[in-house]
Write a protein that holds these residues in place. Structure first.
Motif, PDB file in Angstrom:
ATOM      1  N   THR A 198      14.755  -7.108  -3.595  1.00 47.96           N
ATOM      2  CA  THR A 198      15.756  -7.047  -2.532  1.00 47.96           C
ATOM      3  C   THR A 198      17.160  -7.176  -3.087  1.00 47.96           C
ATOM      4  O   THR A 198      18.072  -6.424  -2.700  1.00 47.96           O
ATOM      5  CB  THR A 198      15.491  -8.149  -1.491  1.00 47.96           C
ATOM      6  OG1 THR A 198      14.150  -8.011  -0.995  1.00 47.96           O
ATOM      7  CG2 THR A 198      16.463  -8.064  -0.334  1.00 47.96           C
ATOM      8  N   THR A 231      11.727 -11.437   2.065  1.00 48.80           N
ATOM      9  CA  THR A 231      12.620 -10.283   1.945  1.00 48.80           C
ATOM     10  C   THR A 231      13.826 -10.410   2.865  1.00 48.80           C
ATOM     11  O   THR A 231      14.965 -10.128   2.469  1.00 48.80           O
ATOM     12  CB  THR A 231      11.840  -8.995   2.244  1.00 48.80           C
ATOM     13  OG1 THR A 231      10.777  -8.866   1.279  1.00 48.80           O
ATOM     14  CG2 THR A 231      12.724  -7.773   2.180  1.00 48.80           C
ATOM     15  N   HIS A 254      10.397  -2.167   0.027  1.00 46.26           N
ATOM     16  CA  HIS A 254      11.753  -2.563  -0.369  1.00 46.26           C
ATOM     17  C   HIS A 254      12.662  -1.371  -0.657  1.00 46.26           C
ATOM     18  O   HIS A 254      13.876  -1.524  -0.712  1.00 46.26           O
ATOM     19  CB  HIS A 254      11.687  -3.495  -1.588  1.00 46.26           C
ATOM     20  CG  HIS A 254      11.029  -4.802  -1.304  1.00 46.26           C
ATOM     21  ND1 HIS A 254       9.678  -4.992  -1.458  1.00 46.26           N
ATOM     22  CD2 HIS A 254      11.525  -5.968  -0.841  1.00 46.26           C
ATOM     23  CE1 HIS A 254       9.367  -6.227  -1.116  1.00 46.26           C
ATOM     24  NE2 HIS A 254      10.465  -6.843  -0.734  1.00 46.26           N
ATOM     25  N   ALA A 273      11.999  -1.797   6.049  1.00 50.82           N
ATOM     26  CA  ALA A 273      10.903  -2.123   5.127  1.00 50.82           C
ATOM     27  C   ALA A 273       9.556  -2.205   5.832  1.00 50.82           C
ATOM     28  O   ALA A 273       8.516  -1.882   5.253  1.00 50.82           O
ATOM     29  CB  ALA A 273      11.203  -3.437   4.416  1.00 50.82           C
TER      30      ALA A 273
END
Length: 270
Positions: free
Chosen positions: A26, A214, A259, A243
């Motif tokens: 990320t 994330t 991602h 995502a």
């Protein structure tokens, strides 16, 4: 050129969907140089957690000292801290190195139900780390554990956010993904005075492993680049929505999120 740096203090996921691995992916996707302090190694795949192997106290302390001696993270994220001793260590090193923009993702239970934070560590998190936090990002079950209240509606999410701010975090983000009764996911962000609501359609998929990691990593990356908190959360919400929507289809169980998706959308690719 000064490159924004961000540090994640968390567990490692060999499957790559959550923890340290998700955080670094990320950070990279959002243009931030990422550093890590690994607290534990989880042996896991999309079907569950087969084992958790903590890093020694000395090993974590040395990683923190090595980072503090040579790097300048503009934002720091915590994920799986595992026990009270590690939480105390992180709080001590936080003060020692004068870091800023702390994002607490209170990782407590894996997607498949395995505990990732020992019971006595919950109180340590509240007492020692929350007062340093710029923003804390629990899902509904985590917010229930932190506040001791039951959360079944939007107004109770708002009350939980208020309680977390009273505990010391500057902002509280209660994520709505576990409210399975709605076709929309509503995340509640409280800044101590006003509520902000981030609403997106619910995606019916089993590929949601690492969503919390994330999401909070994207917030951390945006803070490291100098974004205001509300702007950082807004970008992070778009990042995690992409995502989840553009699923990878990896694994037989709770697969990882994608991602790559947010930046591909920014470039007009799908």
């Amino acid at each position: 050129m000064s490159v924004a740096q961000a540090l994640t203090i968390a567990g490692a996921d060999n499957g790559g969907g959550a923890g340290i691995q998700a955080d670094l992916k990320t950070f990279q996707e959002l243009g931030v140089y990422g550093m890590t302090v690994i607290t534990a190694i989880a042996a896991q795949n999309t079907t569950g957690v087969q084992g958790v192997f903590p890093i020694s106290y000395a090993g974590i302390a040395q990683q923190l000292d090595s980072t503090g001696a040579d790097f300048e993270p503009r934002a720091v994220k915590t994920g799986m801290l595992y026990n009270a001793e590690i939480i105390h260590l992180v709080a001590t090193k936080w003060r020692q190195y004068g870091w800023s923009n702390l994002v607490i993702d209170p990782v407590m239970v894996a997607k498949g139900g395995a505990p990732l934070l020992q019971q006595e560590a919950v109180q340590a998190l509240i007492q020692e780390l929350l007062p340093h936090a710029l923003i804390t990002t629990p899902n509904i079950p985590e917010a229930e554990l932190l506040t001791g209240m039951s959360i079944s509606c939007l107004s109770e999410r708002e009350e939980a956010a208020k309680q977390l701010v009273q505990m010391g975090t500057t902002y509280a983000l209660i994520k709505g993904g576990h409210d399975a009764g709605s076709s929309m996911v509503v995340d509640v962000l409280y800044d101590g005075q006003a509520f902000h609501y981030l609403e997106n359609r619910r995606v019916m998929t089993r590929h949601t492993h690492g969503t919390g990691c994330t999401y909070s990593a994207a917030i951390t990356a945006e803070l490291a680049k100098g974004s205001a908190v509300v702007d950082a959360v807004t970008t992070a919400r778009a990042f995690i929505q992409a995502a989840i929507e553009d699923e990878l289809g990896i694994g037989a169980g709770h697969g990882p999120t994608n991602h790559f998706a947010y930046q591909r959308r920014q470039r007009g690719e799908r």
